[in-house]
Design a protein around this motif. Structure first.
Motif, PDB file in Angstrom:
ATOM      1  N   VAL A 121       0.843  -1.201   0.000  1.00 22.11           N
ATOM      2  CA  VAL A 121       0.000   0.000   0.000  1.00 22.11           C
ATOM      3  C   VAL A 121       0.875   1.246   0.000  1.00 22.11           C
ATOM      4  O   VAL A 121       0.602   2.221  -0.725  1.00 22.11           O
ATOM      5  N   ALA A 122       1.950   1.232   0.786  1.00 18.96           N
ATOM      6  CA  ALA A 122       2.849   2.388   0.825  1.00 18.96           C
ATOM      7  C   ALA A 122       3.502   2.628  -0.534  1.00 18.96           C
ATOM      8  O   ALA A 122       3.749   3.773  -0.924  1.00 18.96           O
ATOM      9  N   ARG A 123       3.783   1.548  -1.267  1.00 17.10           N
ATOM     10  CA  ARG A 123       4.419   1.706  -2.577  1.00 17.10           C
ATOM     11  C   ARG A 123       3.431   2.155  -3.647  1.00 17.10           C
ATOM     12  O   ARG A 123       3.699   3.053  -4.444  1.00 17.10           O
TER      13      ARG A 123
ATOM     14  N   PRO B  49       1.160   6.167  -2.174  1.00 21.03           N
ATOM     15  CA  PRO B  49       1.937   6.976  -1.221  1.00 21.03           C
ATOM     16  C   PRO B  49       1.050   7.908  -0.404  1.00 21.03           C
ATOM     17  O   PRO B  49       0.179   8.589  -0.942  1.00 21.03           O
ATOM     18  N   GLY B  50       1.262   7.885   0.910  1.00 23.37           N
ATOM     19  CA  GLY B  50       0.489   8.743   1.799  1.00 23.37           C
ATOM     20  C   GLY B  50      -0.804   8.133   2.289  1.00 23.37           C
ATOM     21  O   GLY B  50      -1.489   8.718   3.119  1.00 23.37           O
ATOM     22  N   VAL B  51      -1.183   6.949   1.780  1.00 24.05           N
ATOM     23  CA  VAL B  51      -2.404   6.263   2.202  1.00 24.05           C
ATOM     24  C   VAL B  51      -2.027   5.090   3.094  1.00 24.05           C
ATOM     25  O   VAL B  51      -1.155   4.290   2.747  1.00 24.05           O
ATOM     26  N   SER B  52      -2.651   4.999   4.244  1.00 28.06           N
ATOM     27  CA  SER B  52      -2.361   3.919   5.181  1.00 28.06           C
ATOM     28  C   SER B  52      -3.294   2.736   4.956  1.00 28.06           C
ATOM     29  O   SER B  52      -4.403   2.888   4.444  1.00 28.06           O
TER      30      SER B  52
ATOM     31  N   ARG C  24      -5.172  -5.238 -10.103  1.00 31.12           N
ATOM     32  CA  ARG C  24      -4.623  -6.488 -10.640  1.00 31.12           C
ATOM     33  C   ARG C  24      -3.136  -6.599 -10.321  1.00 31.12           C
ATOM     34  O   ARG C  24      -2.659  -7.638  -9.838  1.00 31.12           O
ATOM     35  N   ASP C  25      -2.365  -5.551 -10.598  1.00 30.06           N
ATOM     36  CA  ASP C  25      -0.926  -5.597 -10.324  1.00 30.06           C
ATOM     37  C   ASP C  25      -0.645  -5.681  -8.826  1.00 30.06           C
ATOM     38  O   ASP C  25       0.273  -6.386  -8.390  1.00 30.06           O
ATOM     39  N   PHE C  26      -1.436  -4.944  -8.047  1.00 35.41           N
ATOM     40  CA  PHE C  26      -1.259  -4.969  -6.592  1.00 35.41           C
ATOM     41  C   PHE C  26      -1.442  -6.386  -6.063  1.00 35.41           C
ATOM     42  O   PHE C  26      -0.620  -6.891  -5.288  1.00 35.41           O
TER      43      PHE C  26
END
Length: 472
Positions: A397-399, A402-405, A458-460
């Motif tokens: 999620v960080a990658r 960015p900025g979202v927890s 999908r990539d995540f």
């Protein structure tokens, strides 16, 4: 040099974070191949009224076989007497005998859709204005297509996971009118799906309504699903001599009282953490109210603000809503019977009996009968908040965002995770793709999913499954 998938994922993360439109970047060749799989799945009607999950399962099995999966790695199944409700279990063997398998879970069936109610054909896959439209595009054929695509990509890349990756695609999650495939597997073929943990629907991100992803969540627990019939009866008579004692009117009065009734706020560890953390990250009135309510559930002003959001309201409390009506027996006769179906989504700590008692108290009429009906799923058991599950997801999620927890959350809906807990498989709803605040038409009209959400999700999930599969 970064691997292709990672480099592409990083590029798409920047693409999302800067709020570019879906048209600014052409799909990659591998995304187009995935799009075709997704299209075929959406255009295969799998509703309980007019469709066939068996047909969808067979098409997906054929794709996996074409990618190199052998017959002993693919199991098509269906229960006796239910030829249309088949499913598929597939597996990619792991290299470590000590690493327990992981399970990817998904349901093939969709809610019924009537063409006359939709602006577009619900069983045609249509890309329009940055969204994919069609029944199941959101719930949950994008994820099903992603699970299948992930196994295909692993095979194409020659990837050898440390732990065996299993995939179970089932029927009956949405209606259960004939059978539930996850329940059938748990009761009849538990060895096929035995796993240390499972990944499922129920998590994901949410936008601010203008394309910006503001939250990502891992589902850690869910509500239980129970339905009730609210029924009034009367001797009836000739319609030319009406009386005030009318079964339809009495039912209408009861439903109006249920509409006005609000269950109390009931937090658990997951929802309290969600509202505290998500609220602290929002710089608006709703965010401040979320944090205040998590700290003090008796704060009525904060409750009113948070409850105005339909999704947040459903996480705060048990909710019940009338979904079906049936009344009368002739156009020229006073009704002898009127009945409403009320569907309830019950928070952990409450159950069908406590909910029924609350409905009876809210109606306040001894003549009105309230009966629990329909299939009884097992009461949902929240899985542990395991760092081995949360850690890899937090890093991704960080990658990607960015900025979202990453925030643990409780799903207001019920999923097939309820059937896995009794056989020892804790199940988590994964982050990655995202939806809009209006729910994207899931279970309703003109269901849709944002194109960026599907491709980035999908990539995540590809990276997330690989992270788990490579671990111990």
């Amino acid at each position: 040099m970064k691997p292709l998938a990672t480099a592409a994922a990083t590029a798409l993360a920047l693409f999302v974070s800067h709020g570019a439109t879906a048209q600014t970047q052409a799909p990659r060749p591998d995304q187009l191949a995935f799009r075709d799989l997704y299209r075929e799945l959406v255009e295969t009607d799998t509703s309980v009224s007019t469709g066939s999950c068996t047909a969808a399962a067979e098409k997906l099995a054929a794709r996996l076989k074409a990618a190199g999966y052998t017959d002993d790695q693919l199991t098509l199944f269906k229960a006796d007497g239910f030829p249309l409700d088949g499913g598929l279990v597939a597996q990619l063997p792991g290299t470590s005998p000590k690493a327990k398998p992981m399970l990817l879970l998904g349901h093939l069936d969709v809610v019924n859709a009537r063409r006359e109610d939709w602006q577009r054909d619900p069983y045609k896959f249509i890309e329009e204005d940055g969204y994919f439209y069609g029944r199941g595009t959101s719930d949950m054929k994008a994820m099903v297509a992603t699970w299948v695509d992930t196994l295909i990509r692993f095979k194409q890349q020659g990837y050898k996971p440390k732990r065996t990756i299993k995939l179970a695609l089932t029927c009956g999650e949405e209606s259960g009118a004939r059978m539930n495939g996850a329940q059938w597997l748990a009761e009849n073929r538990p060895e096929l799906i035995a796993a240390e943990f499972a990944l499922n629907e129920g998590g994901g991100g949410r936008t601010d309504g203008h394309g910006k992803v503001v939250t990502q969540a891992m589902q850690v627990g869910e509500k239980s699903n129970r339905s009730f019939e609210v029924e009034t009866t009367n001797p009836g008579g000739h319609s030319s001599i009406p009386i005030d004692d009318n079964a339809i009117y009495e039912l209408a009065d009861a439903i109006e009282k249920l509409r006005a009734y609000t269950f109390p706020v009931r937090f658990n560890d997951t929802t309290r953490a969600f509202f505290a953390k998500a609220g602290a990250e929002r710089n608006d009135e709703t965010g401040r109210a979320m944090a205040a309510l998590a700290a003090n559930p008796a704060d009525r002003a904060a409750e009113a603000i948070v409850s105005a959001d339909r999704t947040f309201n459903s996480m705060l409390r048990t909710t019940c809503v009338a979904t079906m009506l049936e009344a009368g027996h002739a156009v020229n006769a006073l009704p002898q019977r009127a009945k409403a179906t009320v569907n309830c989504r019950i928070v952990p700590g409450e159950d069908g009996d406590t909910t029924r008692a609350a409905l009876i108290a809210a109606i306040g009429d001894a003549k009105t009968k309230v009966t629990m009906v329909g299939r009884l799923r097992p009461v949902a058991v929240p899985p542990p908040l395991d760092p081995k599950i949360m850690g890899p997801a937090e890093k991704l999620v960080a990658r990607y965002f960015p900025g979202v927890s990453l925030i643990p959350t409780m799903s207001p809906g019920a999923t097939d995770a309820t059937y896995l807990a009794p056989i020892g498989i804790p199940t988590y709803g994964v982050p990655g793709s995202w939806g809009d605040p209006d729910g994207n038409g899931a279970h309703g009209l003109n269901e849709r999913r944002e194109v960026r959400s599907v491709y980035v999700g999908r990539d995540f999930l590809f990276d997330l499954v690989k992270a788990y599969a490579s671990g111990s």
